[in-house]
Design a protein around this motif. Structure first.
Motif, short mmCIF file in Angstrom:
data_model
loop_
_atom_site.label_atom_id
_atom_site.label_comp_id
_atom_site.label_asym_id
_atom_site.label_seq_id
_atom_site.Cartn_x
_atom_site.Cartn_y
_atom_site.Cartn_z
N ILE A 160 -3.26 44.37 -2.24
CA ILE A 160 -2.38 45.07 -3.17
C ILE A 160 -2.36 46.58 -2.91
CG2 ILE A 160 -3.97 45.62 -5.05
CD1 ILE A 160 -0.63 43.91 -5.62
N LEU A 161 -3.44 47.11 -2.34
CA LEU A 161 -3.53 48.55 -2.10
C LEU A 161 -3.10 48.94 -0.69
CD1 LEU A 161 -6.91 49.37 -3.92
CD2 LEU A 161 -4.58 49.67 -4.78
N GLU A 162 -2.68 47.98 0.11
CA GLU A 162 -2.23 48.29 1.46
C GLU A 162 -0.77 48.71 1.43
OE1 GLU A 162 -2.96 45.25 4.30
OE2 GLU A 162 -5.09 45.03 3.77
N ALA A 163 -0.50 49.88 2.01
CA ALA A 163 0.86 50.40 2.00
C ALA A 163 1.80 49.50 2.80
CB ALA A 163 0.89 51.82 2.58
N LYS A 164 1.27 48.86 3.84
CA LYS A 164 2.12 48.02 4.68
C LYS A 164 2.71 46.86 3.88
CE LYS A 164 2.32 45.71 9.16
NZ LYS A 164 3.21 44.67 8.66
N VAL A 165 1.94 46.35 2.94
CA VAL A 165 2.44 45.25 2.11
C VAL A 165 3.64 45.70 1.30
CG1 VAL A 165 1.87 43.70 0.21
CG2 VAL A 165 0.21 44.12 2.02
N TRP A 166 3.52 46.88 0.68
CA TRP A 166 4.63 47.41 -0.12
C TRP A 166 5.79 47.82 0.77
CZ3 TRP A 166 4.62 46.76 -5.21
CH2 TRP A 166 3.39 46.52 -5.83
N GLY A 167 5.49 48.36 1.93
CA GLY A 167 6.55 48.71 2.87
C GLY A 167 7.32 47.48 3.33
N ASP A 168 6.55 46.41 3.62
CA ASP A 168 7.21 45.15 4.03
C ASP A 168 8.04 44.57 2.88
OD1 ASP A 168 6.09 45.35 6.50
OD2 ASP A 168 4.44 43.96 6.12
N ALA A 169 7.52 44.69 1.66
CA ALA A 169 8.27 44.20 0.50
C ALA A 169 9.57 44.98 0.32
CB ALA A 169 7.41 44.31 -0.77
N ALA A 170 9.48 46.30 0.48
CA ALA A 170 10.69 47.12 0.37
C ALA A 170 11.69 46.77 1.46
CB ALA A 170 10.33 48.60 0.44
N SER A 171 11.19 46.58 2.69
CA SER A 171 12.07 46.23 3.80
C SER A 171 12.75 44.89 3.55
CB SER A 171 11.27 46.16 5.11
OG SER A 171 10.76 47.43 5.44
N GLN A 172 11.99 43.94 2.97
CA GLN A 172 12.56 42.63 2.66
C GLN A 172 13.71 42.75 1.66
OE1 GLN A 172 12.50 39.61 3.60
NE2 GLN A 172 13.47 38.60 1.86
N ILE A 173 13.50 43.57 0.62
CA ILE A 173 14.55 43.75 -0.38
C ILE A 173 15.75 44.46 0.23
CG2 ILE A 173 15.14 44.98 -2.50
CD1 ILE A 173 13.56 42.43 -2.94
N PHE A 174 15.49 45.49 1.04
CA PHE A 174 16.60 46.21 1.69
C PHE A 174 17.38 45.26 2.60
CE2 PHE A 174 14.03 50.21 0.98
CZ PHE A 174 14.90 50.70 0.01
N TYR A 175 16.65 44.41 3.31
CA TYR A 175 17.30 43.47 4.22
C TYR A 175 18.11 42.44 3.45
CZ TYR A 175 16.01 44.38 9.05
OH TYR A 175 15.93 44.91 10.30
N SER A 176 17.47 41.81 2.46
CA SER A 176 18.11 40.69 1.79
C SER A 176 19.28 41.13 0.91
CB SER A 176 17.08 39.92 0.96
OG SER A 176 16.44 40.78 0.04
N LEU A 177 19.19 42.31 0.30
CA LEU A 177 20.26 42.81 -0.55
C LEU A 177 21.23 43.71 0.20
CD1 LEU A 177 18.40 43.57 -3.90
CD2 LEU A 177 19.78 41.58 -3.32
N GLY A 178 20.86 44.13 1.40
CA GLY A 178 21.78 44.98 2.19
C GLY A 178 21.79 46.42 1.75
N CYS A 179 20.74 46.88 1.07
CA CYS A 179 20.71 48.28 0.63
C CYS A 179 20.61 49.22 1.82
CB CYS A 179 19.51 48.51 -0.30
SG CYS A 179 19.46 47.43 -1.72
N ALA A 180 21.36 50.32 1.78
CA ALA A 180 21.31 51.40 2.78
C ALA A 180 21.80 50.96 4.16
CB ALA A 180 19.90 51.99 2.88
#
Length: 522
Positions: free
Chosen positions: A171-191
């Protein structure tokens, strides 16, 4: 956004072409990655089918010496699906700089995927709008079929529990949150620019608030549902081998083209399930690629905006498709997977977070949140809910900014399996990431230089104001603060109509995002 969409459009179709290759390879009685008796296999290869013959799904307490050695070897094995992927499909080279030969089967499949994308977009949204009804809905049919088959297998519950059990130490690893953000950006098409492009085909008063809620919920629910499908079969495979699910789970290309195909070999009539799975991957990929290509084409047509290019949009689509095919050829070489992952990790990951953060800040604090909320109210008929207002102004920029900071702090160079990327390759990755982000300050400086003003502060104020012609393109929609001060008379001979004829006639079915207010379409 255009630069990001260009990078993604180049390498994403290579992923689709690999799915096409596996789809064609599945048209056989026995899947080619099921056993270790192929010319490309090494002595280290040990298939799960062979292991199952030895163990019958469980590991005995005691075994004769040779058999025990063979079983241990199979549990620490190189799987036939991995060797098929690495030694036959890719013929993987030992370094990112060693391109080797172009894999002609992959090149052919890349051509097929680009031809399919072009034919589906040959008439713009008129054709793609109909195709997406199939590409967006049929994967749910395949997912459901695979889900029903997966949960009825022995060991499926073990895989699902592994999927649902949180790993709190991550939960404290930045890569996990970065991957989660990338997944949302990818799946929703943000930016990416795709939301703006597709929303520009909507009617002016389209309820994009409703669309965004439906799309967001459906998208996340689909991701969770797909997780059950994947991990139920991985749990079955782990149970078959008598190992933990973490031993068979993988990520990235390894999950789609190694772990899951290997698990499919254990099912009865495995070629059928393989055909369904890769057909689903192809449809999912094509749906994304349609949006990417339409974004690039629409941006070019809208920017040039002369009579010839409006009438010859099909040629623009063809030109973009041919350019994408040519630029994707290096990714079909023996070092192609290294470059594909480099583009995926740098060109279309870090930059998406930066672009979205700047976009939030610019709209909320430069254009002004009050202006933005009034624009939405004018289009929807009601102001955006308070929750969205708070998120847009404070929560979303803060979350994105912290993800960005912690991603930089905990940055680790990219690797592929045990291969460490050289410094020059990582530098190219950062240049690709920078190439999209640098457009923002460069254009800001360009706009600052050409804006009127006696002092720098005056120029800055003028450069951050909306242009004089900013507002709804059609006169009938120009209300409130956009209402013309002097109404045009019929004698003026002015006929207000959109510059792009498609956008006056065709609402984009199922697209979400806010409608574009103005693009000088008068």
């Amino acid at each position: 956004m255009m630069v990001v969409s260009t990078y993604i459009g180049i390498y994403y179709n290579v992923v689709i072409c690999i799915a096409f290759y596996y789809f064609f390879s599945s048209m056989t009685h026995v899947l080619p990655w099921a056993y270790c008796n192929n010319p490309w296999n090494t002595p280290d290869c040990a298939g799960v089918l062979d292991a199952s013959n030895l163990t019958n799904g469980s590991r005995p307490a005691s075994l004769p010496g040779n058999l025990s050695h063979l079983l241990n070897h199979s549990l620490q094995r190189t799987s036939p699906s991995e060797e098929y992927w690495r030694l036959y499909v890719l013929k993987l080279s030992d370094d990112i700089g060693n391109f080797g030969e172009v894999r002609l089967p992959l090149l052919g499949c890349l051509g097929v995927s680009w031809v399919v994308v072009f034919l589906c977009l040959i008439r713009g949204v008129k054709s793609s709008g109909k195709v997406v009804y199939f590409t967006a809905t049929f994967p749910y049919v395949v997912l459901t079929i695979l889900f029903v088959r997966g949960v009825t297998l022995e060991g499926a519950f073990m895989g699902i529990m592994y999927y649902l059990t949180p790993q709190w130490d991550k939960i404290l690893e930045a890569k996990v949150w970065g991957d989660a953000a990338s997944q949302i950006f990818y799946s929703l098409g943000c930016a990416w620019g795709g939301l703006i492009t597709m929303a520009s085909y909507n009617k002016f008063h389209n309820n994009c608030y409703r669309d965004s809620i439906i799309i967001s919920i459906t998208n996340c629910a689909t991701s969770v549902y797909a997780g059950f499908v994947i991990f139920s079969i991985l749990g079955f495979m782990a149970n078959h081998l008598g190992v933990d699910v973490s031993r068979v789970a993988d990520h990235g290309p390894g999950l789609a083209f190694v772990a899951y195909p290997e698990a499919l070999t254990l099912l009865p009539i495995s070629p059928l399930w393989s055909l369904l799975f890769f057909f689903m991957l192809i449809l999912l990929g094509l749906g994304t690629q349609f949006c990417l290509l339409e974004t690039l084409v629409t941006a070019i047509v809208d920017e040039v905006a002369n009579e010839w290019i409006l009438q010859k949009k099909t040629y623009v689509t063809l030109g973009v498709a041919v350019a994408g095919f040519l630029l994707g050829i290096p990714l079909t070489s023996q070092a192609g997977i290294y470059w594909l992952l480099l583009m995926d990790n740098y060109a279309a990951s870090f930059s998406l977070v930066v672009i979205s953060c700047i976009m939030c800040m610019s709209i909320m604090y430069i254009y002004g949140h009050r202006n933005y909320f009034q624009d939405i109210q004018m289009m929807l008929g009601f102001p955006p809910p308070l929750f969205f207002q708070i998120c847009w102004r404070f929560v979303s920029p803060a979350i994105i900014f912290f993800i960005l900071v912690f991603t930089v702090i905990q940055y680790r160079p990219i690797t592929y399996n045990h291969y460490q990327y050289p410094g020059w390759a990582v530098a190219i990755g950062f240049l690709m990431a920078l190439s999209s982000v640098i457009c923002i300050p460069l254009y800001a400086l360009f706009q600052l230089c050409r804006t009127d003003g006696d002092t720098l502060l005056q120029r800055l104020k003028n450069a951050t104001k909306p242009s004089r012609d900013w507002g709804p393109a059609l006169l009938e929609h120009q209300t409130g603060r956009y209402a013309p001060t002097i109404p045009p008379s019929p004698e003026d001979g002015l006929e207000v109509q959109p510059l792009h004829p498609d956008k006056a006639q065709i609402p984009m079915v199922g697209s979400n995002g806010s409608s574009r207010l103005q693009d000088s379409r008068i």
